[in-house]
Design a protein around this motif. Sequence first.
Motif, mmCIF file in Angstrom:
data_model
loop_
_atom_site.group_PDB
_atom_site.id
_atom_site.type_symbol
_atom_site.label_atom_id
_atom_site.label_comp_id
_atom_site.label_asym_id
_atom_site.label_seq_id
_atom_site.Cartn_x
_atom_site.Cartn_y
_atom_site.Cartn_z
ATOM 1 N N VAL A 1 -21.547 -29.509 -17.711
ATOM 2 C CA VAL A 1 -20.991 -29.744 -16.374
ATOM 3 C C VAL A 1 -21.396 -28.648 -15.387
ATOM 4 C CG1 VAL A 1 -19.086 -31.130 -17.286
ATOM 5 C CG2 VAL A 1 -18.711 -28.689 -16.850
ATOM 6 N N TYR A 2 -21.520 -27.420 -15.888
ATOM 7 C CA TYR A 2 -21.887 -26.340 -14.968
ATOM 8 C C TYR A 2 -23.368 -26.365 -14.590
ATOM 9 C CZ TYR A 2 -17.990 -23.397 -13.576
ATOM 10 O OH TYR A 2 -16.876 -22.900 -12.950
ATOM 11 N N ARG A 3 -24.222 -26.822 -15.509
ATOM 12 C CA ARG A 3 -25.641 -26.966 -15.156
ATOM 13 C C ARG A 3 -25.785 -28.023 -14.059
ATOM 14 N NH1 ARG A 3 -30.082 -25.846 -19.132
ATOM 15 N NH2 ARG A 3 -29.321 -24.091 -20.337
ATOM 16 N N SER A 4 -25.049 -29.129 -14.214
ATOM 17 C CA SER A 4 -25.110 -30.170 -13.183
ATOM 18 C C SER A 4 -24.597 -29.614 -11.859
ATOM 19 C CB SER A 4 -24.283 -31.386 -13.602
ATOM 20 O OG SER A 4 -24.881 -32.005 -14.718
ATOM 21 N N PHE A 5 -23.532 -28.832 -11.933
ATOM 22 C CA PHE A 5 -22.986 -28.208 -10.730
ATOM 23 C C PHE A 5 -24.038 -27.294 -10.083
ATOM 24 C CE2 PHE A 5 -20.689 -24.596 -8.741
ATOM 25 C CZ PHE A 5 -20.061 -25.299 -7.724
ATOM 26 N N GLY A 6 -24.726 -26.524 -10.924
ATOM 27 C CA GLY A 6 -25.747 -25.597 -10.424
ATOM 28 C C GLY A 6 -26.881 -26.316 -9.706
ATOM 29 N N ILE A 7 -27.326 -27.422 -10.288
ATOM 30 C CA ILE A 7 -28.411 -28.187 -9.651
ATOM 31 C C ILE A 7 -27.912 -28.790 -8.342
ATOM 32 C CG2 ILE A 7 -29.969 -30.164 -9.871
ATOM 33 C CD1 ILE A 7 -29.895 -29.689 -12.935
ATOM 34 N N LEU A 8 -26.741 -29.415 -8.409
ATOM 35 C CA LEU A 8 -26.180 -30.057 -7.210
ATOM 36 C C LEU A 8 -26.003 -29.032 -6.092
ATOM 37 C CD1 LEU A 8 -25.057 -32.878 -6.320
ATOM 38 C CD2 LEU A 8 -22.794 -32.035 -6.916
ATOM 39 N N ARG A 9 -25.487 -27.880 -6.441
ATOM 40 C CA ARG A 9 -25.204 -26.858 -5.438
ATOM 41 C C ARG A 9 -26.452 -26.276 -4.794
ATOM 42 N NH1 ARG A 9 -21.183 -21.658 -5.740
ATOM 43 N NH2 ARG A 9 -21.628 -20.978 -3.638
ATOM 44 N N TYR A 10 -27.514 -26.121 -5.598
ATOM 45 C CA TYR A 10 -28.684 -25.407 -5.089
ATOM 46 C C TYR A 10 -29.898 -26.263 -4.761
ATOM 47 C CZ TYR A 10 -26.422 -20.933 -5.698
ATOM 48 O OH TYR A 10 -25.582 -19.859 -5.565
ATOM 49 N N ALA A 11 -29.886 -27.545 -5.105
ATOM 50 C CA ALA A 11 -31.045 -28.390 -4.786
ATOM 51 C C ALA A 11 -31.255 -28.425 -3.276
ATOM 52 C CB ALA A 11 -30.828 -29.795 -5.328
ATOM 53 N N SER A 12 -32.501 -28.515 -2.859
ATOM 54 C CA SER A 12 -32.814 -28.616 -1.433
ATOM 55 C C SER A 12 -33.047 -30.067 -1.052
ATOM 56 C CB SER A 12 -34.092 -27.850 -1.110
ATOM 57 O OG SER A 12 -34.028 -26.571 -1.642
ATOM 58 N N LYS A 13 -33.142 -30.912 -2.066
ATOM 59 C CA LYS A 13 -33.526 -32.303 -1.855
ATOM 60 C C LYS A 13 -32.942 -33.079 -3.026
ATOM 61 C CE LYS A 13 -37.760 -33.861 -2.637
ATOM 62 N NZ LYS A 13 -39.232 -33.889 -2.637
ATOM 63 N N ILE A 14 -32.206 -34.115 -2.730
ATOM 64 C CA ILE A 14 -31.569 -34.822 -3.845
ATOM 65 C C ILE A 14 -31.352 -36.281 -3.466
ATOM 66 C CG2 ILE A 14 -29.193 -34.159 -3.172
ATOM 67 C CD1 ILE A 14 -28.806 -33.648 -6.247
ATOM 68 N N ASN A 15 -31.796 -37.177 -4.345
ATOM 69 C CA ASN A 15 -31.620 -38.592 -4.017
ATOM 70 C C ASN A 15 -30.250 -39.080 -4.489
ATOM 71 O OD1 ASN A 15 -31.764 -39.515 -6.725
ATOM 72 N ND2 ASN A 15 -33.977 -39.629 -6.624
#
Lengths: 339, 339
Positions: free
Chosen positions: B259-273
């Motif tokens: 869950v924290y890895r997903s949080f990390g990606i969601l929080r820091y992505a610059s572009k997300i579909n």
Amino acid sequence: MASWYLETGKTDGDIVVSSRIRLARNIKGIPFETKATDKQKQEILEKVKYITPSIGYGLQYFAMKDMDDVTKMSLVEKHLISPEMALRKDQENIGILLNKEENICIMLNEEDHLRMQVFSAGLELQNTMQLAIEIEEKMDEMLSFSCSREYGYLTACPTNVGTGLRASVMVHLPALKLTGNISKILHIVNNFGMTIRGVYGEDTKSQGDMYQISNNQTLGITEKEIISNLENITKKVVEQERLARKYLRKDPIELENRVYRSFGILRYASKINSEEAEDLLSDVKLGTDLGIIEELTDSKVKELELYLKPANLQKRVGKALTGFERDLERAKVVKQIIG
Amino acid sequence: MASWYLETGKTDGDIVVSSRIRLARNIKGIPFETKATDKQKQEILEKVKYITPSIGYGLQYFAMKDMDDVTKMSLVEKHLISPEMALRKDQENIGILLNKEENICIMLNEEDHLRMQVFSAGLELQNTMQLAIEIEEKMDEMLSFSCSREYGYLTACPTNVGTGLRASVMVHLPALKLTGNISKILHIVNNFGMTIRGVYGEDTKSQGDMYQISNNQTLGITEKEIISNLENITKKVVEQERLARKYLRKDPIELENRVYRSFGILRYASKINSEEAEDLLSDVKLGTDLGIIEELTDSKVKELELYLKPANLQKRVGKALTGFERDLERAKVVKQIIG
């Protein structure tokens, strides 16, 4: 203890992580390691230990047999000693001279009687060579190294005969990998009489996009030529990496997206193995070097690079850990360092 | 404007995202939609608009033809109107009655003359039904709905005849997916005379692990029975999801890591579909619901769920965006909401 590997080099320090000079030397009148008896090896250690105080540089003797495995592997991870030395079954009669800054490390009774190594952050081959020669001359005066008029310095392995010099740089080439140009570069460098290889892997497969470039000729060429050739080829590689970075910046969002996602995973993972950490860290270093990632500094990236490695992680934590425990501690250390 | 979908339901609100009651009704003496002329459809709208003030609840009429596409799709994303209604070529003579809290939405001239919908966060089928019936009775008095003694309420599609009631709940089932038990659960629920399907996908493929459970029987059964059956089966599903979560908690590190890895990606992505965002958000919601992720609150997760959807994202930003622009804005909105 200010360690050189936590500093960023002045010359191309973002791409050239380190410069290293290694001189292979053997003491006159004592057979090479393969032929030397235990007694002769002891004699070498005694001779070297005896002269150590007069060499200076804060060098101290450490016997390999007195070190625990984690300490040995932490030195391997810092490239201060060879894996062969750390893993050798018989740990009697081998040791190192090391200073506090850890920029000088002389391996004793490894493949040669002495392998004198000097390190520096950034592209600093000439300064590093100068210091290595200074130390070598002091030791030669007191130990008298085996040298032939025809061949130059004699070494246990014929590939080192002549200058006995192995100069190398460690370079971080993430953009050449991302743009798909790394194989071409490896091919070109290898054709220029240099060897380039992944630091933790083989050929094009490199963990963390770290590559080592080194000379492979030691005979029939002067030290100056070796250093100058390596410096030139390194500058060319750096130039190509900078061009590749410039190319990546043409799509700033794609680049930012990549480096920040890696940062997000690294920052928030609860468990992370060494390989994945190296790969994420490569993106994170690129992002920090390019000023994209604002949460980190150069020195924090250097700390991460050091302490996410298995043995240095354990040294930091202060105890031996299983692989599983390391993956958990690694995630904690990331959080400590990022803050 | 306090919207019900940004609140967490009191009863099993972590797993049961929403409860919905939908009553299909047709006005006596006017043919069903398929047979009604434009003039008759206008007559329906006029009748309904005329009585709207006397129904109360803050209901207001909105003509579909006056809405831009983004607004229509934002209503679809909130499940307030059907995709068919938003996408229908002929947008004349269709409209909705909607209140400010958006917990009541009555579709006019969709498949039936009126499709009265009431929504609530959490498992609140009985209260929601009560409010729906209250509204229905008021409207029936003034509009007189088509009803047969033998069959009950008559509807355009025979699957709705009888009670005209479609009750549904939206449930978040990430743990059943992670433990590999989701197919089994879908199979069982479907065998119990209910329909369960992925909210944004088909069958077992559900974006964001969101599933809708609804009754598929409307005839020969009372409203009370429908509600009670759906409530019971939902409780069973919730129980199974809780068991699966308990099972996942047996390996807390694995769960936290996920869950924290997903949080990390969601929080820091610059572009997300949108699809990736739904999937990451599913992990993040699970982590927040289980008290693992401390950086978020329930209401922030609800905000993320709403505003990461394409149309509501554009509504928030205040302008129409291309797909590429949405992926960038989505990443920005994440940062705004997480803070």
